[in-house]
Write a protein that holds these residues in place. Sequence first.
Motif, PDB file in Angstrom:
ATOM      1  N   GLU B 279       0.826  -1.203   0.000  1.00 38.29           N
ATOM      2  CA  GLU B 279       0.000   0.000   0.000  1.00 38.29           C
ATOM      3  C   GLU B 279       0.870   1.267   0.000  1.00 38.29           C
ATOM      4  OE1 GLU B 279      -3.081  -0.903  -0.422  1.00 38.29           O
ATOM      5  OE2 GLU B 279      -3.583   1.184  -0.821  1.00 38.29           O
ATOM      6  N   ILE B 280       2.010   1.213   0.701  1.00 39.46           N
ATOM      7  CA  ILE B 280       2.927   2.357   0.690  1.00 39.46           C
ATOM      8  C   ILE B 280       3.404   2.632  -0.727  1.00 39.46           C
ATOM      9  CG2 ILE B 280       5.333   2.960   1.171  1.00 39.46           C
ATOM     10  CD1 ILE B 280       5.010   2.605   3.897  1.00 39.46           C
ATOM     11  N   VAL B 281       3.814   1.570  -1.413  1.00 33.24           N
ATOM     12  CA  VAL B 281       4.320   1.730  -2.769  1.00 33.24           C
ATOM     13  C   VAL B 281       3.233   2.296  -3.666  1.00 33.24           C
ATOM     14  CG1 VAL B 281       5.218   0.521  -4.774  1.00 33.24           C
ATOM     15  CG2 VAL B 281       5.963  -0.139  -2.490  1.00 33.24           C
ATOM     16  N   LEU B 282       2.028   1.702  -3.602  1.00 35.74           N
ATOM     17  CA  LEU B 282       0.935   2.176  -4.451  1.00 35.74           C
ATOM     18  C   LEU B 282       0.602   3.630  -4.129  1.00 35.74           C
ATOM     19  CD1 LEU B 282      -1.455  -0.893  -4.547  1.00 35.74           C
ATOM     20  CD2 LEU B 282       0.198  -0.137  -6.253  1.00 35.74           C
ATOM     21  N   ALA B 283       0.540   3.948  -2.825  1.00 37.51           N
ATOM     22  CA  ALA B 283       0.197   5.314  -2.431  1.00 37.51           C
ATOM     23  C   ALA B 283       1.261   6.292  -2.921  1.00 37.51           C
ATOM     24  CB  ALA B 283       0.045   5.402  -0.925  1.00 37.51           C
ATOM     25  N   ALA B 284       2.536   5.889  -2.847  1.00 36.63           N
ATOM     26  CA  ALA B 284       3.602   6.787  -3.296  1.00 36.63           C
ATOM     27  C   ALA B 284       3.507   7.013  -4.801  1.00 36.63           C
ATOM     28  CB  ALA B 284       4.976   6.225  -2.925  1.00 36.63           C
ATOM     29  N   THR B 285       3.158   5.986  -5.569  1.00 40.72           N
ATOM     30  CA  THR B 285       3.064   6.188  -7.019  1.00 40.72           C
ATOM     31  C   THR B 285       1.831   7.012  -7.385  1.00 40.72           C
ATOM     32  OG1 THR B 285       2.116   3.997  -7.106  1.00 40.72           O
ATOM     33  CG2 THR B 285       4.358   4.203  -7.877  1.00 40.72           C
ATOM     34  N   ARG B 286       0.787   6.931  -6.520  1.00 40.19           N
ATOM     35  CA  ARG B 286      -0.415   7.731  -6.805  1.00 40.19           C
ATOM     36  C   ARG B 286      -0.358   9.104  -6.150  1.00 40.19           C
ATOM     37  NH1 ARG B 286      -3.913   3.015  -4.335  1.00 40.19           N
ATOM     38  NH2 ARG B 286      -4.292   1.725  -6.169  1.00 40.19           N
ATOM     39  N   TYR B 287       0.736   9.437  -5.527  1.00 41.19           N
ATOM     40  CA  TYR B 287       0.876  10.672  -4.746  1.00 41.19           C
ATOM     41  C   TYR B 287      -0.236  10.775  -3.705  1.00 41.19           C
ATOM     42  CZ  TYR B 287       3.979  11.819  -8.555  1.00 41.19           C
ATOM     43  OH  TYR B 287       4.982  11.782  -9.481  1.00 41.19           O
ATOM     44  N   ASP B 288      -0.662   9.635  -3.194  1.00 38.95           N
ATOM     45  CA  ASP B 288      -1.721   9.640  -2.183  1.00 38.95           C
ATOM     46  C   ASP B 288      -1.050   9.718  -0.815  1.00 38.95           C
ATOM     47  OD1 ASP B 288      -3.938   9.387  -0.704  1.00 38.95           O
ATOM     48  OD2 ASP B 288      -4.636   7.518  -1.586  1.00 38.95           O
ATOM     49  N   TYR B 289      -0.591  10.929  -0.454  1.00 40.53           N
ATOM     50  CA  TYR B 289       0.263  11.045   0.718  1.00 40.53           C
ATOM     51  C   TYR B 289      -0.382  10.709   2.058  1.00 40.53           C
ATOM     52  CZ  TYR B 289       3.755  12.593  -2.505  1.00 40.53           C
ATOM     53  OH  TYR B 289       4.635  12.639  -3.535  1.00 40.53           O
ATOM     54  N   PRO B 290      -1.672  11.030   2.281  1.00 39.91           N
ATOM     55  CA  PRO B 290      -2.230  10.628   3.583  1.00 39.91           C
ATOM     56  C   PRO B 290      -2.117   9.124   3.818  1.00 39.91           C
ATOM     57  CG  PRO B 290      -3.683  12.192   2.521  1.00 39.91           C
ATOM     58  CD  PRO B 290      -2.614  11.869   1.521  1.00 39.91           C
ATOM     59  N   VAL B 291      -2.349   8.336   2.776  1.00 45.10           N
ATOM     60  CA  VAL B 291      -2.259   6.889   2.947  1.00 45.10           C
ATOM     61  C   VAL B 291      -0.812   6.458   3.136  1.00 45.10           C
ATOM     62  CG1 VAL B 291      -2.646   4.665   1.843  1.00 45.10           C
ATOM     63  CG2 VAL B 291      -4.381   6.436   1.679  1.00 45.10           C
ATOM     64  N   ALA B 292       0.103   6.994   2.317  1.00 42.65           N
ATOM     65  CA  ALA B 292       1.515   6.633   2.446  1.00 42.65           C
ATOM     66  C   ALA B 292       2.009   6.956   3.852  1.00 42.65           C
ATOM     67  CB  ALA B 292       2.343   7.389   1.417  1.00 42.65           C
ATOM     68  N   GLN B 293       1.646   8.158   4.309  1.00 37.57           N
ATOM     69  CA  GLN B 293       2.036   8.624   5.627  1.00 37.57           C
ATOM     70  C   GLN B 293       1.496   7.703   6.721  1.00 37.57           C
ATOM     71  OE1 GLN B 293       1.773  12.992   5.589  1.00 37.57           O
ATOM     72  NE2 GLN B 293       0.389  12.653   7.274  1.00 37.57           N
ATOM     73  N   ALA B 294       0.211   7.389   6.636  1.00 34.50           N
ATOM     74  CA  ALA B 294      -0.412   6.548   7.663  1.00 34.50           C
ATOM     75  C   ALA B 294       0.191   5.142   7.647  1.00 34.50           C
ATOM     76  CB  ALA B 294      -1.920   6.490   7.443  1.00 34.50           C
ATOM     77  N   ALA B 295       0.396   4.584   6.463  1.00 34.95           N
ATOM     78  CA  ALA B 295       0.952   3.232   6.378  1.00 34.95           C
ATOM     79  C   ALA B 295       2.357   3.207   6.957  1.00 34.95           C
ATOM     80  CB  ALA B 295       0.979   2.766   4.924  1.00 34.95           C
ATOM     81  N   PHE B 296       3.130   4.235   6.648  1.00 34.00           N
ATOM     82  CA  PHE B 296       4.496   4.303   7.159  1.00 34.00           C
ATOM     83  C   PHE B 296       4.501   4.379   8.683  1.00 34.00           C
ATOM     84  CE2 PHE B 296       8.265   6.860   8.319  1.00 34.00           C
ATOM     85  CZ  PHE B 296       9.219   5.967   7.899  1.00 34.00           C
ATOM     86  N   LEU B 297       3.641   5.230   9.223  1.00 33.18           N
ATOM     87  CA  LEU B 297       3.592   5.378  10.679  1.00 33.18           C
ATOM     88  C   LEU B 297       3.113   4.097  11.351  1.00 33.18           C
ATOM     89  CD1 LEU B 297       2.298   9.019  10.843  1.00 33.18           C
ATOM     90  CD2 LEU B 297       4.510   8.187  11.638  1.00 33.18           C
ATOM     91  N   MET B 298       2.179   3.402  10.694  1.00 34.98           N
ATOM     92  CA  MET B 298       1.705   2.141  11.288  1.00 34.98           C
ATOM     93  C   MET B 298       2.817   1.104  11.311  1.00 34.98           C
ATOM     94  SD  MET B 298      -2.101   1.731   9.833  1.00 34.98           S
ATOM     95  CE  MET B 298      -3.328   2.958  10.234  1.00 34.98           C
ATOM     96  N   ILE B 299       3.582   1.029  10.219  1.00 30.65           N
ATOM     97  CA  ILE B 299       4.707   0.083  10.210  1.00 30.65           C
ATOM     98  C   ILE B 299       5.688   0.451  11.314  1.00 30.65           C
ATOM     99  CG2 ILE B 299       6.692  -0.745   8.903  1.00 30.65           C
ATOM    100  CD1 ILE B 299       5.097  -0.615   6.405  1.00 30.65           C
ATOM    101  N   ALA B 300       5.993   1.760  11.423  1.00 31.87           N
ATOM    102  CA  ALA B 300       6.936   2.193  12.454  1.00 31.87           C
ATOM    103  C   ALA B 300       6.419   1.842  13.850  1.00 31.87           C
ATOM    104  CB  ALA B 300       7.183   3.693  12.334  1.00 31.87           C
ATOM    105  N   ALA B 301       5.108   2.057  14.074  1.00 31.04           N
ATOM    106  CA  ALA B 301       4.532   1.740  15.382  1.00 31.04           C
ATOM    107  C   ALA B 301       4.618   0.237  15.649  1.00 31.04           C
ATOM    108  CB  ALA B 301       3.082   2.215  15.448  1.00 31.04           C
ATOM    109  N   LEU B 302       4.344  -0.566  14.633  1.00 30.68           N
ATOM    110  CA  LEU B 302       4.453  -2.023  14.793  1.00 30.68           C
ATOM    111  C   LEU B 302       5.883  -2.419  15.135  1.00 30.68           C
ATOM    112  CD1 LEU B 302       2.325  -3.682  11.954  1.00 30.68           C
ATOM    113  CD2 LEU B 302       2.006  -3.825  14.416  1.00 30.68           C
TER     114      LEU B 302
END
Lengths: 284, 324
Positions: B279-302
């Motif tokens: 999802e991070i990769v897809l969000a980054a290619t779609r410039y969908d930053y809220p999703v990229a940001q949230a996915a990244f933070l969730m991975i970091a929290a995990l």
Amino acid sequence: MSVGQVLRALVRDRLALAGIIIVGGFVLLAIFAPLIAPYDPDAIHRVDGRVARLLPPSSQFLLGTTNLGRDVFSQVVMGSRIALQVGLLAAFMVTFVGTNVGLIAGYFGGRIDAFLMRIVDILYGIPFTPFVILLVSLLEPSVWNIIIAVSLLTWRTVARICRAQVLSLAQRPFVKAARVAGASHLRIMYRHILPNILPIALLEMSFVVAWAVIAEASVSFIGFGDPRAVSWGKILHSAFIAGAVRTAPWWVAPPGIAIVLLVLGVHFITRGLESIVNPRLRGE
Amino acid sequence: MLAFMARRLLQAAVSLFVLLTIVFFMFRLLPANPVDAMVDAALGPEAIARLYAEFGLDQPLWQQYVLYLKNIITKGDFGMSFFFRQPAVDILADKIVNTLILAITALVVAYALGTLWGALLAWYRGSAFETAGITAALTFKAAPEFWVGMIFVMIFAYGLGWLPHSGMREPGYEETSVLLKYLNLDFLRHLILPATVAALGSIATPTLLMRNTMLEVMHEDFVELAKAKGLSTLRIIYLHAARNALLPVVTSLATNLGRAVGGMVLVEYVFSWPGLGREIVLAATRYDYPVAQAAFLMIAALVMLMNIVADLLYGYLDPRIVYK
């Protein structure tokens, strides 16, 4: 143990020697790449007036062609340049920053140490691959940005390990003697302590080379590679997008084998360094 | 112990906060402006202004920052996806489970096989078998997972036709119950290839670690005694020596759990496994930053959560460790 001694011991280790030969081979390949590659990697070839799409390996195209009629062999040969460039530059930057941070934190201790190690702790919470992908996509893809993204995060390990070494070294008599003799902080740090942590720094450096090569390949594979450069990851990106897993194994296998060989060579050297730095691992 | 837990949690909270801040500014100050990427210039100025307002992008940066923090902390709201026009959290919720299933399966397989293999390597140290074994482990470590994935798809999905090449379920799947969603043959068949590839990618660590700790155990008296009793070699290796060399390997399993969660990105991408990394990769290619940001933070929290679990496991497994 001095760096010279480390290198001599390394050559005596069978696997490490194999690693040096492999990596050395790739360095030569990268230097002479334009002479070795038979064609321009971006040139579109034609056979009998038609674009040479997805031709299997032949004497004309050693590793076959891509869906756009490009020569896979030439691309793989030229790709060695990016891989080595990213691997070596990132390793150099990371080692430089990490060693210095470790040296400063371990030598001065106290608040400086606490502050620097807090930063390192926070960096440890950041997942590597997602971070590199995000940063490169935000900075716009280029070889330099990949190097920066890899370096920004990986110095954490080098700093932590060097600091631990410096902490114990700083208590040794020779450091105290230097201090009593009136040596400045800088002189003690770089003249007396640094040579003793160089073997460990060298070991960490070879870890970083491997990470950086794989990270570049990964980022390019996903499609955030430098648009102007040919890299192994980018070849695999095009192959993946074109569905070559079904149609053209000769396009998929070679760039991957090149990555495996280069990184394996680096791992062999790393292992040799590890058993020199930490003799208990030799198991003799 | 409680004080230790509290301190670790506080530390993780501070780290997460710093990370939230870094990520917020990273996304807004770097050259690729999310809004420019999202907004089609052909829309006309009023429509663009409306879009800016819709996503709160018309306010000054510091106000956006305060709002962003407030929404995350009080409501667990990471913003609206530019692409799906849905809250980012809703898009990611079940992806967390998918990533965890893949990462944990892969890690357990890697550690189970790596331990057995590493013990053998130590026992036959100095032999050609050991050199070959170490070389094999290092080769798996050197091979980029996405490439191994492609090769496996080539062989096992297209060549032999044994397993599906991508996805998590056959199309047309209908959910009957939450548990059966993951406990069915179809899901398992889709899990095998990505989990194997991810496991091979991380098998070197337990193998080499097990070999090293086994080397230390092998000269102990109880191993000599077992040999003198005439027990079979396999019995000595696995029932006597290996048990006593396991501790560092098990603790490393815990520490690697965090890393594995962050490292699934490429495997997920190659196999179209609907997880956080893909999802991070897809969000980054779609410039969908809220999703990229949230996915990244969730991975970091995990990752941080797994690290705390690892610390606790340490103390449980090795009573010599004291929490301070």
